[in-house]
Scaffold this motif. Sequence first.
Motif, mmCIF file in Angstrom:
data_model
loop_
_atom_site.group_PDB
_atom_site.id
_atom_site.type_symbol
_atom_site.label_atom_id
_atom_site.label_comp_id
_atom_site.label_asym_id
_atom_site.label_seq_id
_atom_site.Cartn_x
_atom_site.Cartn_y
_atom_site.Cartn_z
ATOM 1 N N LEU A 267 -1.568 -4.940 4.545
ATOM 2 C CA LEU A 267 -1.932 -6.409 4.675
ATOM 3 C C LEU A 267 -0.562 -6.996 4.366
ATOM 4 N N PRO A 268 -0.147 -7.974 5.058
ATOM 5 C CA PRO A 268 1.098 -8.567 5.072
ATOM 6 C C PRO A 268 1.444 -9.854 4.055
ATOM 7 N N ALA A 269 2.295 -10.021 3.100
ATOM 8 C CA ALA A 269 2.270 -11.015 2.208
ATOM 9 C C ALA A 269 1.776 -12.398 2.735
ATOM 10 N N GLY A 270 0.720 -12.869 1.830
ATOM 11 C CA GLY A 270 0.277 -14.121 1.906
ATOM 12 C C GLY A 270 -0.950 -14.338 2.934
ATOM 13 N N GLU A 271 -1.185 -12.877 3.553
ATOM 14 C CA GLU A 271 -2.314 -12.821 4.635
ATOM 15 C C GLU A 271 -3.720 -12.611 4.052
ATOM 16 N N ASP A 272 -4.603 -12.620 4.924
ATOM 17 C CA ASP A 272 -6.026 -12.428 4.423
ATOM 18 C C ASP A 272 -6.761 -11.133 5.183
ATOM 19 N N PHE A 273 -7.636 -10.713 4.581
ATOM 20 C CA PHE A 273 -8.362 -9.563 5.296
ATOM 21 C C PHE A 273 -9.956 -9.941 5.088
ATOM 22 N N LEU A 274 -10.900 -9.994 6.055
ATOM 23 C CA LEU A 274 -12.161 -10.127 6.108
ATOM 24 C C LEU A 274 -12.909 -9.143 7.060
ATOM 25 N N ARG A 275 -13.816 -8.574 6.157
ATOM 26 C CA ARG A 275 -14.802 -7.652 6.818
ATOM 27 C C ARG A 275 -16.209 -8.040 6.134
ATOM 28 N N ALA A 276 -17.173 -7.820 6.977
ATOM 29 C CA ALA A 276 -18.831 -8.065 6.513
ATOM 30 C C ALA A 276 -19.793 -6.971 7.030
ATOM 31 N N ILE A 277 -20.780 -6.783 6.194
ATOM 32 C CA ILE A 277 -21.873 -6.081 6.684
ATOM 33 C C ILE A 277 -23.102 -6.948 6.547
ATOM 34 N N ARG A 278 -24.179 -6.425 7.412
ATOM 35 C CA ARG A 278 -25.129 -7.322 7.572
ATOM 36 C C ARG A 278 -26.397 -6.310 7.391
ATOM 37 N N ILE A 279 -27.402 -6.557 6.324
ATOM 38 C CA ILE A 279 -28.505 -5.718 5.937
ATOM 39 C C ILE A 279 -29.784 -6.655 6.494
#
Length: 283
Positions: A267-279
């Motif tokens: 993940l580059p400097a200052g950046e964001d990562f988002l993942r999600a699961i749905r139950i």
Amino acid sequence: MIVTISNSQLSATISTLGAELISLVKNNKNYIWQVDETYWNKTSPVLFPIVGRLKNDSFTYNGNSYQLPRHGFARNMEFSFEKRSDSQVIFELNETEESKVNYPFDFKLFLAYTLMNNELVIEYFVRNQSDDELLFSIGAHPAFAIEGNFENHSLQFNNSDIFETNHLENESFNDKRTLVETENNTIQLNYSLFDKDALVFKHLKSNEVNLKYQDKNILKVNFDNFPYLGIWTKQNAPFLCIEPWSGLADNGNHNGNLEDKEGINHLPAGEDFLRAIRIEVLE
């Protein structure tokens, strides 16, 4: 501390220790297994900043060596939280001086739990707080309660896949693979499937799986944008873990460099990562 959220159909409880899901209840039925230390002492740990085990429980980065336990440290740390509404709570974890001894990165980790109709959505949000790239893995590990005969349960996937499981030996991959028997994209469960640890699928086209009892749908897990999936239980245990991962345990031949780790996120400097699961509760 235990935090409760609810809507007209579901309620969920989450502990601030590890931001761990403790229960998911509909019509007085809890779909998350309740701890019995005979088998396991967790219900749904958050796997961060690694998934699985490192070779020798260590890695190297910028010429230095660091130690991390299996699945990382987030599951054993106290999260702060903000309850945004009756049906949503957001947990936060930041690096500490203690965490940087074993993991030399600045980060923010948020977990958002949101109830929407008959679904629990769990979002995993990582922000790189440093001037260099952030190297990390993250994964879910929910254990769903199994009632009745384990072998009357099955997992039905939403795509035609080659269900090739990657073998773990002493919790490291050993380059061996076997095909899991399926019919109509369905794995019929039995404890012998887990004689050599978890089933680990690296190349599924599916992004959803239904847990079924005979012909009855119990719940569905959507794991869109997670590249790997683990399925795990213990012999005779009344639970099944369905584990979407963005990261993997080490291969036994890994050179130890974190940059070279299979499945590691850069993940580059200052950046964001988002993942999600749905139950989604289907009963």
